[in-house]
Scaffold this motif. Structure first.
Motif, PDB file in Angstrom:
ATOM      1  N   GLN A   8     -13.051  10.724 -12.112  1.00  0.00           N
ATOM      2  CA  GLN A   8     -12.178   9.359 -12.407  1.00  0.00           C
ATOM      3  C   GLN A   8     -10.999   9.336 -12.303  1.00  0.00           C
ATOM      4  O   GLN A   8     -10.330   8.234 -11.801  1.00  0.00           O
ATOM      5  N   ASP A   9     -10.043  10.310 -12.662  1.00  0.00           N
ATOM      6  CA  ASP A   9      -8.824  10.558 -12.515  1.00  0.00           C
ATOM      7  C   ASP A   9      -8.499  10.454 -10.879  1.00  0.00           C
ATOM      8  O   ASP A   9      -7.271   9.865 -10.661  1.00  0.00           O
ATOM      9  N   HIS A  10      -9.184  11.403 -10.305  1.00  0.00           N
ATOM     10  CA  HIS A  10      -8.879  11.293  -8.906  1.00  0.00           C
ATOM     11  C   HIS A  10      -9.127   9.942  -8.196  1.00  0.00           C
ATOM     12  O   HIS A  10      -8.328   9.476  -7.376  1.00  0.00           O
ATOM     13  N   LEU A  11     -10.108   9.134  -8.687  1.00  0.00           N
ATOM     14  CA  LEU A  11     -10.489   7.918  -8.184  1.00  0.00           C
ATOM     15  C   LEU A  11      -9.251   6.923  -8.562  1.00  0.00           C
ATOM     16  O   LEU A  11      -8.817   6.054  -7.637  1.00  0.00           O
ATOM     17  N   MET A  12      -8.960   6.885  -9.746  1.00  0.00           N
ATOM     18  CA  MET A  12      -7.942   5.822 -10.102  1.00  0.00           C
ATOM     19  C   MET A  12      -6.660   6.348  -9.280  1.00  0.00           C
ATOM     20  O   MET A  12      -5.908   5.269  -9.020  1.00  0.00           O
ATOM     21  N   ASN A  13      -6.220   7.557  -9.122  1.00  0.00           N
ATOM     22  CA  ASN A  13      -4.936   7.814  -8.426  1.00  0.00           C
ATOM     23  C   ASN A  13      -5.118   7.455  -6.962  1.00  0.00           C
ATOM     24  O   ASN A  13      -4.205   6.971  -6.375  1.00  0.00           O
ATOM     25  N   ALA A  14      -6.376   7.629  -6.344  1.00  0.00           N
ATOM     26  CA  ALA A  14      -6.536   7.276  -5.051  1.00  0.00           C
ATOM     27  C   ALA A  14      -6.295   5.733  -4.892  1.00  0.00           C
ATOM     28  O   ALA A  14      -5.616   5.160  -3.944  1.00  0.00           O
ATOM     29  N   ILE A  15      -6.936   4.919  -5.715  1.00  0.00           N
ATOM     30  CA  ILE A  15      -6.769   3.406  -5.770  1.00  0.00           C
ATOM     31  C   ILE A  15      -5.366   3.101  -5.985  1.00  0.00           C
ATOM     32  O   ILE A  15      -5.101   2.066  -5.180  1.00  0.00           O
ATOM     33  N   MET A  16      -4.668   3.598  -6.697  1.00  0.00           N
ATOM     34  CA  MET A  16      -3.103   3.111  -7.074  1.00  0.00           C
ATOM     35  C   MET A  16      -2.374   3.600  -5.600  1.00  0.00           C
ATOM     36  O   MET A  16      -1.520   2.876  -5.314  1.00  0.00           O
ATOM     37  N   LEU A  17      -2.741   4.854  -5.245  1.00  0.00           N
ATOM     38  CA  LEU A  17      -1.739   5.219  -4.011  1.00  0.00           C
ATOM     39  C   LEU A  17      -2.068   4.409  -2.873  1.00  0.00           C
ATOM     40  O   LEU A  17      -1.254   4.023  -2.054  1.00  0.00           O
ATOM     41  N   MET A  18      -3.224   4.070  -2.722  1.00  0.00           N
ATOM     42  CA  MET A  18      -3.810   3.049  -1.700  1.00  0.00           C
ATOM     43  C   MET A  18      -2.767   1.789  -1.604  1.00  0.00           C
ATOM     44  O   MET A  18      -2.302   1.408  -0.697  1.00  0.00           O
ATOM     45  N   GLU A  19      -2.708   1.205  -2.831  1.00  0.00           N
ATOM     46  CA  GLU A  19      -1.988  -0.025  -2.869  1.00  0.00           C
ATOM     47  C   GLU A  19      -0.434   0.303  -2.691  1.00  0.00           C
ATOM     48  O   GLU A  19       0.249  -0.626  -1.971  1.00  0.00           O
ATOM     49  N   LEU A  20      -0.033   1.224  -3.214  1.00  0.00           N
ATOM     50  CA  LEU A  20       1.536   1.878  -2.911  1.00  0.00           C
ATOM     51  C   LEU A  20       1.782   2.084  -1.610  1.00  0.00           C
ATOM     52  O   LEU A  20       2.768   1.755  -1.162  1.00  0.00           O
ATOM     53  N   GLY A  21       0.731   2.730  -0.900  1.00  0.00           N
ATOM     54  CA  GLY A  21       0.944   3.309   0.470  1.00  0.00           C
ATOM     55  C   GLY A  21       0.965   1.909   1.473  1.00  0.00           C
ATOM     56  O   GLY A  21       1.871   1.927   2.174  1.00  0.00           O
ATOM     57  N   GLN A  22       0.144   0.940   1.201  1.00  0.00           N
ATOM     58  CA  GLN A  22       0.369  -0.451   1.903  1.00  0.00           C
ATOM     59  C   GLN A  22       1.606  -0.888   1.905  1.00  0.00           C
ATOM     60  O   GLN A  22       2.501  -1.299   2.981  1.00  0.00           O
ATOM     61  N   GLU A  23       2.381  -0.820   0.664  1.00  0.00           N
ATOM     62  CA  GLU A  23       3.585  -1.455   0.494  1.00  0.00           C
ATOM     63  C   GLU A  23       4.640  -0.609   1.012  1.00  0.00           C
ATOM     64  O   GLU A  23       5.508  -1.123   1.649  1.00  0.00           O
ATOM     65  N   ILE A  24       4.745   0.837   0.998  1.00  0.00           N
ATOM     66  CA  ILE A  24       5.740   1.749   1.508  1.00  0.00           C
ATOM     67  C   ILE A  24       5.570   1.571   3.065  1.00  0.00           C
ATOM     68  O   ILE A  24       6.641   1.478   3.711  1.00  0.00           O
ATOM     69  N   ILE A  25       4.508   1.539   3.686  1.00  0.00           N
ATOM     70  CA  ILE A  25       4.214   1.361   5.134  1.00  0.00           C
ATOM     71  C   ILE A  25       4.922   0.083   5.669  1.00  0.00           C
ATOM     72  O   ILE A  25       5.684   0.019   6.469  1.00  0.00           O
ATOM     73  N   ALA A  26       4.731  -0.943   4.798  1.00  0.00           N
ATOM     74  CA  ALA A  26       5.094  -2.239   5.079  1.00  0.00           C
ATOM     75  C   ALA A  26       6.754  -2.276   4.981  1.00  0.00           C
ATOM     76  O   ALA A  26       7.342  -2.787   6.033  1.00  0.00           O
ATOM     77  N   LEU A  27       7.271  -1.378   4.102  1.00  0.00           N
ATOM     78  CA  LEU A  27       8.894  -1.445   4.059  1.00  0.00           C
ATOM     79  C   LEU A  27       9.403  -0.843   5.101  1.00  0.00           C
ATOM     80  O   LEU A  27      10.112  -1.033   5.893  1.00  0.00           O
ATOM     81  N   HIS A  28       8.713   0.444   5.412  1.00  0.00           N
ATOM     82  CA  HIS A  28       8.952   1.172   6.783  1.00  0.00           C
ATOM     83  C   HIS A  28       9.017   0.377   8.028  1.00  0.00           C
ATOM     84  O   HIS A  28       9.913   0.579   8.724  1.00  0.00           O
ATOM     85  N   GLN A  29       7.863  -0.412   8.176  1.00  0.00           N
ATOM     86  CA  GLN A  29       7.901  -1.383   9.167  1.00  0.00           C
ATOM     87  C   GLN A  29       8.861  -2.398   9.424  1.00  0.00           C
ATOM     88  O   GLN A  29       9.646  -2.614  10.417  1.00  0.00           O
ATOM     89  N   LYS A  30       9.174  -2.876   8.190  1.00  0.00           N
ATOM     90  CA  LYS A  30      10.336  -3.870   7.998  1.00  0.00           C
ATOM     91  C   LYS A  30      11.583  -3.390   8.516  1.00  0.00           C
ATOM     92  O   LYS A  30      12.515  -3.893   9.252  1.00  0.00           O
ATOM     93  N   ILE A  31      12.053  -1.839   7.945  1.00  0.00           N
ATOM     94  CA  ILE A  31      13.315  -1.345   8.216  1.00  0.00           C
ATOM     95  C   ILE A  31      13.461  -1.052   9.649  1.00  0.00           C
ATOM     96  O   ILE A  31      14.354  -1.195  10.381  1.00  0.00           O
ATOM     97  N   ALA A  32      12.319  -0.513  10.234  1.00  0.00           N
ATOM     98  CA  ALA A  32      12.314  -0.163  11.693  1.00  0.00           C
ATOM     99  C   ALA A  32      12.488  -1.540  12.589  1.00  0.00           C
ATOM    100  O   ALA A  32      13.184  -1.325  13.523  1.00  0.00           O
ATOM    101  N   ALA A  33      12.082  -2.586  12.188  1.00  0.00           N
ATOM    102  CA  ALA A  33      12.386  -3.798  12.973  1.00  0.00           C
ATOM    103  C   ALA A  33      13.945  -4.373  12.753  1.00  0.00           C
ATOM    104  O   ALA A  33      14.509  -4.663  13.439  1.00  0.00           O
TER     105      ALA A  33
END
Length: 103
Positions: A78-103
């Motif tokens: 359950q801990d693995h699943l919870m962390n994966a869900i949280m990281l998925m959401e954070l990952g989307q935000e981090i990638i969006a920020l990298h994309q914005k910086i690159a633009a």
């Protein structure tokens, strides 16, 4: 249902999703390859969905009445699943920020 196999499947899929999200973040940061990062995130979502399906099967079997024993490996899963869900959401935000910086 073999409870041990189900729990290990949940751990494996959640762990795989987590690894894919980190690959996506590195891809966005280091290569600025946002198409590949998006593909890694898509694969991560699929792995996360598989893990969530296992969790749902376990919940359905338990029926809220304690039919499934809760042990350390189950908590770990359950801990693995919870962390994966949280990281998925954070990952989307981090990638969006990298994309914005690159633009």
């Amino acid at each position: 249902m073999d409870l041990e196999n189900e729990v290990m499947e949940l751990i494996a899929n959640a762990g795989y999703a987590r690894s894919l999200v980190f690959q996506a973040i590195r891809c966005a940061r280091e290569q600025q390859d946002f198409a590949q990062a998006k593909e890694f995130m898509h694969q991560a979502q699929q792995a996360l969905s598989s893990a969530h399906h296992v969790q749902t099967r376990l919940i359905e079997m338990d029926e809220g009445s304690g039919k499934i024993p809760v042990h350390l490996v189950m908590v770990h899963a359950q801990d693995h699943l919870m962390n994966a869900i949280m990281l998925m959401e954070l990952g989307q935000e981090i990638i969006a920020l990298h994309q914005k910086i690159a633009a």
